[in-house]
Design an enzyme around this catalytic site. Structure first.
Site, PDB file in Angstrom:
ATOM      1  N   ASN A 146     117.740 -13.951  90.795  1.00 59.17           N
ATOM      2  CA  ASN A 146     117.803 -13.298  92.116  1.00 59.17           C
ATOM      3  C   ASN A 146     118.814 -12.155  92.193  1.00 59.17           C
ATOM      4  O   ASN A 146     118.589 -11.172  92.885  1.00 59.17           O
ATOM      5  CB  ASN A 146     118.037 -14.328  93.222  1.00 59.17           C
ATOM      6  CG  ASN A 146     119.310 -15.115  93.035  1.00 59.17           C
ATOM      7  OD1 ASN A 146     119.867 -15.174  91.936  1.00 59.17           O
ATOM      8  ND2 ASN A 146     119.789 -15.714  94.105  1.00 59.17           N
ATOM      9  N   GLU A 203     126.696 -23.213  89.380  1.00 50.49           N
ATOM     10  CA  GLU A 203     126.382 -22.557  90.655  1.00 50.49           C
ATOM     11  C   GLU A 203     124.921 -22.835  90.944  1.00 50.49           C
ATOM     12  O   GLU A 203     124.033 -22.200  90.384  1.00 50.49           O
ATOM     13  CB  GLU A 203     126.638 -21.044  90.546  1.00 50.49           C
ATOM     14  CG  GLU A 203     128.090 -20.671  90.355  1.00 50.49           C
ATOM     15  CD  GLU A 203     128.939 -20.906  91.606  1.00 50.49           C
ATOM     16  OE1 GLU A 203     128.385 -21.035  92.713  1.00 50.49           O
ATOM     17  OE2 GLU A 203     130.176 -20.987  91.465  1.00 50.49           O
ATOM     18  N   CYS A 254     120.903 -18.110  97.249  1.00 51.40           N
ATOM     19  CA  CYS A 254     121.252 -19.527  97.134  1.00 51.40           C
ATOM     20  C   CYS A 254     121.943 -20.081  98.367  1.00 51.40           C
ATOM     21  O   CYS A 254     121.786 -21.236  98.719  1.00 51.40           O
ATOM     22  CB  CYS A 254     122.131 -19.742  95.914  1.00 51.40           C
ATOM     23  SG  CYS A 254     123.573 -18.659  95.906  1.00 51.40           S
ATOM     24  N   GLU A 288     133.257 -19.591  91.400  1.00 48.61           N
ATOM     25  CA  GLU A 288     133.282 -18.221  90.894  1.00 48.61           C
ATOM     26  C   GLU A 288     134.083 -17.393  91.892  1.00 48.61           C
ATOM     27  O   GLU A 288     134.220 -17.764  93.063  1.00 48.61           O
ATOM     28  CB  GLU A 288     131.861 -17.665  90.738  1.00 48.61           C
ATOM     29  CG  GLU A 288     131.148 -18.332  89.579  1.00 48.61           C
ATOM     30  CD  GLU A 288     129.868 -17.642  89.130  1.00 48.61           C
ATOM     31  OE1 GLU A 288     129.074 -17.248  89.994  1.00 48.61           O
ATOM     32  OE2 GLU A 288     129.659 -17.537  87.906  1.00 48.61           O
TER      33      GLU A 288
HETATM   34  P1  NAD Z   1     116.372 -21.940  86.892  1.00 51.29           P
HETATM   35  O1  NAD Z   1     117.215 -23.152  86.925  1.00 51.29           O
HETATM   36  O2  NAD Z   1     114.913 -22.088  86.754  1.00 51.29           O
HETATM   37  O3  NAD Z   1     116.813 -20.993  85.674  1.00 51.29           O
HETATM   38  C1  NAD Z   1     118.137 -20.517  85.553  1.00 51.29           C
HETATM   39  C2  NAD Z   1     118.410 -20.147  84.114  1.00 51.29           C
HETATM   40  O4  NAD Z   1     118.411 -21.309  83.316  1.00 51.29           O
HETATM   41  C3  NAD Z   1     117.400 -19.209  83.484  1.00 51.29           C
HETATM   42  O5  NAD Z   1     118.098 -18.254  82.709  1.00 51.29           O
HETATM   43  C4  NAD Z   1     116.569 -20.131  82.608  1.00 51.29           C
HETATM   44  O6  NAD Z   1     115.988 -19.484  81.506  1.00 51.29           O
HETATM   45  C5  NAD Z   1     117.625 -21.115  82.155  1.00 51.29           C
HETATM   46  N1  NAD Z   1     117.141 -22.442  81.739  1.00 51.29           N
HETATM   47  C6  NAD Z   1     116.020 -23.074  82.125  1.00 51.29           C
HETATM   48  N2  NAD Z   1     115.978 -24.315  81.581  1.00 51.29           N
HETATM   49  C7  NAD Z   1     117.115 -24.449  80.842  1.00 51.29           C
HETATM   50  C8  NAD Z   1     117.663 -25.506  80.046  1.00 51.29           C
HETATM   51  N3  NAD Z   1     117.042 -26.664  79.919  1.00 51.29           N
HETATM   52  N4  NAD Z   1     118.856 -25.303  79.442  1.00 51.29           N
HETATM   53  C9  NAD Z   1     119.528 -24.145  79.587  1.00 51.29           C
HETATM   54  N5  NAD Z   1     119.047 -23.110  80.324  1.00 51.29           N
HETATM   55  C10 NAD Z   1     117.853 -23.254  80.954  1.00 51.29           C
HETATM   56  O7  NAD Z   1     116.765 -21.118  88.203  1.00 51.29           O
HETATM   57  P2  NAD Z   1     116.081 -19.775  88.739  1.00 51.29           P
HETATM   58  O8  NAD Z   1     114.717 -20.123  89.224  1.00 51.29           O
HETATM   59  O9  NAD Z   1     116.241 -18.698  87.738  1.00 51.29           O
HETATM   60  O10 NAD Z   1     117.020 -19.391  89.968  1.00 51.29           O
HETATM   61  C11 NAD Z   1     116.855 -19.886  91.256  1.00 51.29           C
HETATM   62  C12 NAD Z   1     117.843 -20.996  91.542  1.00 51.29           C
HETATM   63  O11 NAD Z   1     119.171 -20.534  91.300  1.00 51.29           O
HETATM   64  C13 NAD Z   1     117.844 -21.476  92.975  1.00 51.29           C
HETATM   65  O12 NAD Z   1     117.897 -22.871  93.012  1.00 51.29           O
HETATM   66  C14 NAD Z   1     119.125 -20.887  93.548  1.00 51.29           C
HETATM   67  O13 NAD Z   1     119.638 -21.600  94.634  1.00 51.29           O
HETATM   68  C15 NAD Z   1     120.027 -20.915  92.368  1.00 51.29           C
HETATM   69  N6  NAD Z   1     121.123 -19.948  92.499  1.00 51.29           N
HETATM   70  C16 NAD Z   1     122.385 -20.398  92.754  1.00 51.29           C
HETATM   71  C17 NAD Z   1     123.435 -19.500  92.925  1.00 51.29           C
HETATM   72  C18 NAD Z   1     124.829 -19.954  93.227  1.00 51.29           C
HETATM   73  O14 NAD Z   1     125.750 -19.169  93.075  1.00 51.29           O
HETATM   74  N7  NAD Z   1     125.051 -21.183  93.642  1.00 51.29           N
HETATM   75  C19 NAD Z   1     123.185 -18.133  92.814  1.00 51.29           C
HETATM   76  C20 NAD Z   1     121.891 -17.703  92.545  1.00 51.29           C
HETATM   77  C21 NAD Z   1     120.860 -18.624  92.382  1.00 51.29           C
END
Ligand code: NAD
Length: 491
Positions: A155, A252, A286, A465
């Protein structure tokens, strides 16, 4: 007939340059607003992975031996380059994510640069302590952890890379960063900028790929820490994997944050906050306040203004058009997921106040748009009220009493953010202190300056962070005891 255009191919960025993989494996990156493949990226295969670790080790030798002032100076140069290239980088973010230009142009690059600047400034101010213990004394040193890994969500791709690189590099670590496979270009551009600024080779490497590459990072014995941004479920897997080699973790994760609007609130301001906290970045933030609790006395007024402004002021379309303020969702799959949640909301008895369907704007007819959607008549146990949707879908809930709304707001395993709108200063603080969330706003929503620590309670995260404390999460304390007398030994 015009020949088909071959999309450009990007490689992994290792030791100061783009490096070809050996497997030849690649993946497509799609512009969510057009449904076109805009470029391809090579996956970090075994050869790349091996090179990345060797490079990181070499980079750490050099970077960690520099003084904090030297590191700071180089990082500040990178900040200058980021700001100078704002528009070029913002455009990349728009094409990769589908978010509106009017946001990326003033938020994504700027807030990334701010955080690197903030930690560059703090780095030379990090001090240990010294204390006399009799004639002897000890002192502490704040030492870097070594090789850290960053794994990003899609995002805010460049911002996330900066938010992890800033404190990691300032404290003398090196970072292996894996952006989301949906949005891989921003991190590569950041890597180029770091090299141009004078960051030594190997200090910031970018490895590309999906879950398997992430899993490789979280399992690698030479990596000391993983800072992860993504879904709660993925975060749990990352932490479990990191546990095998006792890595430090920062998590996060997702949220389902409440916004509490009391009867005495400035309604227009509260509606602004609710719209920002649900429709900004087409709802893919998020900290979004997707559960909006409105006190009964102000409910009708709130709903009326919310409906009018949502229907009149939101412009969906080509995200590069500066007048557009609602972009496309990240993928067709995600668009369908959000639409499925909307249908479930209807099935479970919530009432649509506005929106509820996919959009096909004239300027971006193939994009993955969803109309800004507001549900009323929501109940706490509905799926749309309980689960993170990560799209432009707001649920409105009514409440009567302060104690009641605090209890209902806290009734979730998530705890990323929360907001309160009231003119009563005592109530504002009393309520916010009782809300189980790491990032809270009073008469505001969504602001996240570099100075302010951010992170979640409960399943929304671990660690923080930004803010001063984050630098500590990228260092380890070494205590050094100094004997000033002969050793008093029974042997
Ligand atoms: P996601 O968990 O699908 O993927 C995040 C990252 O993890 C990607 O780079 C992906 O390739 C990697 N990944 C996937 N499986 C993995 C594994 N088993 N081991 C290691 N890495 C792996 O999340 P997304 O769909 O990319 O992002 C959306 C989510 O992120 C939402 O839930 C949102 O709330 C959260 N988010 C949180 C924050 C925060 O600061 N708290 C900020 C932005 C987004």
């Amino acid at each position: 007939m015009t020949p088909p255009v071959t999309p450009p191919i990007y490689q992994n960025f290792i030791h100061g340059r783009y490096l070809a993989n050996q497997s030849g494996e690649r993946f497509d990156v799609i512009n969510p607003a057009t449904d076109d493949v805009i470029y391809q990226v090579e996956v970090a295969d075994h050869a790349i992975q091996k090179a990345a670790i060797e490079s990181a080790k070499a980079g750490f030798e050099i970077w960690s031996a520099m003084t904090a002032i030297e590191r700071s100076r180089i990082l500040l140069k990178a900040v200058e380059l980021l700001r100078a290239r704002n528009d070029e980088l913002a455009r990349i973010e728009v094409l990769d994510t589908g978010k509106p230009w009017q946001e990326a142009e003033c938020v994504d690059v700027q807030t990334g640069a701010d955080v690197i600047e903030y930690f560059a400034g703090l780095a030379p101010a990090q001090v240990g302590q010294q204390q006399m213990v009799g004639d002897d004394f000890y002192y502490t040193r704040k030492e870097p952890l070594g090789i850290c890994a960053g794994i990003g969500a899609w995002n805010y791709p460049l911002q996330i890379a900066c938010w992890k690189a800033g404190p990691a590099l300032a404290a003398g670590n090196v970072l292996l960063f894996k952006p989301s496979e949906e949005t891989p270009l921003g991190a590569l551009k950041l890597a180029e900028i770091f090299i141009e600024a004078g960051v030594p080779e190997g200090v910031f490497n970018v490895v590309q790929g999906a879950a398997e590459v992430g899993q490789w990072l979280t399992a690698h014995p030479d990596i000391e820490k993983v800072s992860f941004t993504g879904e709660v479920g993925t975060g749990k897997k990352v932490m479990a994997s990191a546990a095998n080699t006792l890595k430090d973790v920062t998590m996060e994760l997702g949220g389902k944050s409440p916004l509490l609007v009391f009867d005495d609130a400035n309604v227009t301001e509260a509606v602004s906050a609710a719209m920002l906290g649900n429709f900004y970045t087409q709802g893919e933030v998020c900290t979004n306040c997707t559960r909006v609790f409105v006190q009964r006395g102000v409910y009708d007024k709130f709903i009326e203004e919310l409906k009018t402004r949502t229907e009149q002021n939101i412009v969906a379309g080509d995200p590069l058009d500066p007048n557009v303020n609602l972009g496309a969702l990240i993928s067709k799959v995600h668009q369908q997921l959000v639409l499925d949640y909307i249908n479930l909301g209807i099935k479970e008895g919530a009432k649509l106040l506005t929106g509820g369907e996919a959009l096909s704007p004239a300027s971006a007819p193939n994009g993955y748009f969803v109309a800004p959607t507001v549900f009323v008549d929501c109940q706490d146990d509905m799926t749309i009220v309980k689960e993170e949707i990560f799209g432009p879908v707001m649920s409105i809930l009514v409440f009567d009493e302060e104690a009641e709304v605090i209890k209902r707001a806290n009734n979730t395993h998530l705890g990323l953010a929360a907001g309160v709108f009231t003119q009563d200063i005592q109530r504002a603080h009393r309520v916010i202190h009782k809300l189980q969330a790491g990032i809270c706003w009073i008469n505001a929503y969504g602001n996240s300056p570099a100075e302010m620590p951010v992170g979640g309670y409960k399943h929304s995260g671990i660690g923080r962070e930004n803010g001063i404390e984050t630098l500590d999460h990228y260092t380890q304390t070494k205590s050094v005891y100094v004997g000033m007398n002969n050793i008093d030994s029974p042997f």
